[in-house]
Design an enzyme around this catalytic site. Structure first.
Site, PDB file in Angstrom:
ATOM      1  CD  GLU A 164       1.584 -13.424   1.113  1.00  0.00           C
ATOM      2  OE1 GLU A 164       2.123 -13.923   2.113  1.00  0.00           O
ATOM      3  OE2 GLU A 164       0.443 -12.944   1.118  1.00  0.00           O
ATOM      4  CD  GLU A 270      -5.044 -13.100  -1.483  1.00  0.00           C
ATOM      5  OE1 GLU A 270      -4.975 -12.631  -0.341  1.00  0.00           O
ATOM      6  OE2 GLU A 270      -4.300 -14.024  -1.887  1.00  0.00           O
TER       7      GLU A 270
HETATM    8  C1  GLA Z   1      -2.717 -13.650   1.945  1.00  0.00           C
HETATM    9  C2  GLA Z   1      -2.907 -15.033   1.352  1.00  0.00           C
HETATM   10  C3  GLA Z   1      -4.317 -15.514   1.499  1.00  0.00           C
HETATM   11  C4  GLA Z   1      -4.857 -15.212   2.883  1.00  0.00           C
HETATM   12  C5  GLA Z   1      -4.731 -13.752   3.160  1.00  0.00           C
HETATM   13  C6  GLA Z   1      -5.284 -13.376   4.508  1.00  0.00           C
HETATM   14  O1  GLA Z   1      -3.155 -12.635   1.171  1.00  0.00           O
HETATM   15  O2  GLA Z   1      -2.550 -15.127   0.002  1.00  0.00           O
HETATM   16  O3  GLA Z   1      -4.357 -16.886   1.281  1.00  0.00           O
HETATM   17  O4  GLA Z   1      -4.158 -15.964   3.832  1.00  0.00           O
HETATM   18  O5  GLA Z   1      -3.365 -13.450   3.161  1.00  0.00           O
HETATM   19  O6  GLA Z   1      -6.375 -14.096   4.900  1.00  0.00           O
END
Ligand code: GLA
Length: 379
Positions: A164, A270
């Site tokens: 990020e 994710e």
């Molecule tokens: C981001 C992070 C994850 C997690 C999500 C929310 O996407 O990469 O590790 O913290 O947020 O749970």
């Protein structure tokens, strides 16, 4: 039947019913299909979760039946491991590793550097009362990588090296102590160090909404910068936290195509599809937050209609993934089942239903839709 016999029979049936409801979540997985089998030859399938969640009844059976990979939800993050200067706490991460390995599931190292201030141990940035220099910050980062990658060497192959860094706002890069001290050099150093420590590691840069117009241009700029500096990066992780009716199929296809042109792989890291959508939480400077705090429309369950829409949207999403399977290495969901999703409490408390398995660990319509889609493309 005599009255006594009828009484015994009724008691017997009641006991059977009771037993079956108690063991509901512990049923061994009897279905012959699984996500990982349906995706064979296309990409691996993974899930993000915690050691505690994996230890709840039925969870590990489900996990090893359906998934090839597991990502530690929190326990391997820098703040979990190095919250205090010089003190590494690997207890939770070790527990996680042991459980996953015992059950033959591969593990994703998540994440080595998180380019956000509230996700970085505050002491990283300090040198006594002064601000840490670039040299000191990078030395700390390298020693963190050596600690984590060294400990799990040969046991973890996929690494989310940096998480990020792209800005959501006007700037290109996220403002943070990392960026203000090192500009982009900490990323270059992170990948180079990760490669030295693990020459066979699969090294990933991971971010959210990075397929969308406005943010993807920043992603491409980052890739070009890293490649111009001969940084050893293998893949881009597109997180994939979506909302019902806002799944960016075309953006995704476009962005994956560009990543392919850069010669990199893609990880979908994710995935979930939020049905109690959170977009309004952020609109108009948080104007709707009071109202949303008590908004919980599916607390007694999600309607069939919504589940059907979600299934259709998951199917369409997996069409995109399957069509681009030549560059997609892994597709991971974020959390194992609806009851365990982070979207039950982020950004407010509500009963959410974003995943393929319900609170009883049973497959939802979305599960069947994903399996059917994968089967069409399976080699
Ligand atoms: C981001 C992070 C994850 C997690 C999500 C929310 O996407 O990469 O590790 O913290 O947020 O749970």
């Amino acid at each position: 039947m005599t009255l006594l016999k009828a009484h015994f029979f009724a008691t017997f049936v009641a006991i059977l019913l009771l037993l079956s409801s108690c063991t509901k979540a512990e049923d061994p997985i009897s279905r012959t299909t699984s996500l990982k089998d349906a995706a064979k030859g296309l990409f691996s399938i993974g899930v993000g979760t915690s050691a505690n969640a994996m230890s709840t009844p039925g969870a590990m059976d489900l996990l090893k039946h359906e998934f090839d990979f597991v990502t530690p939800e929190n326990c391997m993050k820098p703040v979990a491991i190095q919250n205090k200067d010089g003190l590494c706490d690997f207890r939770e991460a070790d527990k996680f590793m042991k459980l996953a390995e015992k059950n033959g599931v591969q593990i994703v190292g998540h994440c080595l550097v998180w380019a956000k201030d509230d996700r970085t141990p505050p002491w990283f940035y300090q040198n006594g009362d002064a601000k840490a220099s670039k040299e000191l910050l990078i030395a700390r980062m390298k020693s963190h990588l050596a600690g984590v990658q060294g400990r799990y060497h040969g046991r973890i192959n996929h690494w989310d090296v940096v998480n990020e860094f792209l800005s959501d706002g006007e700037g290109t890069w996220r403002e943070s102590g990392w960026f203000s001290t090192c500009e982009l050099d900490f990323i270059i150093e992170a990948f180079k160090t990760a490669r030295e420590l693990d020459p066979d590691g699969f090294l990933i840069y991971n971010d959210y909404r990075a397929e969308r117009k406005g943010k993807r241009e920043k992603l491409f700029k980052l890739i070009e910068h890293l490649q111009a500096n001969e940084v050893p990066i293998d893949a881009i992780g597109l997180q994939g936290h979506y909302e019902l009716d806002d799944v960016p199929y075309e953006d995704l296809e476009f962005t994956i195509g560009k990543i392919r042109e850069y010669g990199l792989k893609v990880v979908i890291s994710e995935v979930d599809i939020d049905v109690v959508k959170r977009g309004r939480w952020y609109q108009d400077d948080g104007a709707y937050r009071e109202e949303l705090k008590t908004y919980d429309p599916y607390k007694d369950g999600c309607s069939e209609e919504i589940l059907k829409q979600q299934a259709d949207q998951y199917a369409k999403l997996f069409e995109v993934y399957a069509r681009n399977a030549d560059v997609i290495e892994r597709v991971s969901f974020w959390n194992l089942h609806d009851g365990q999703s982070w979207l039950n409490y982020f950004p407010w408390k509500r009963e959410n239903h974003p995943l393929l398995f319900d609170r009883d660990l049973k497959p939802k319509p979305a599960y069947t839709a994903v399996i059917e889609t994968l089967k069409k493309y399976r080699k």
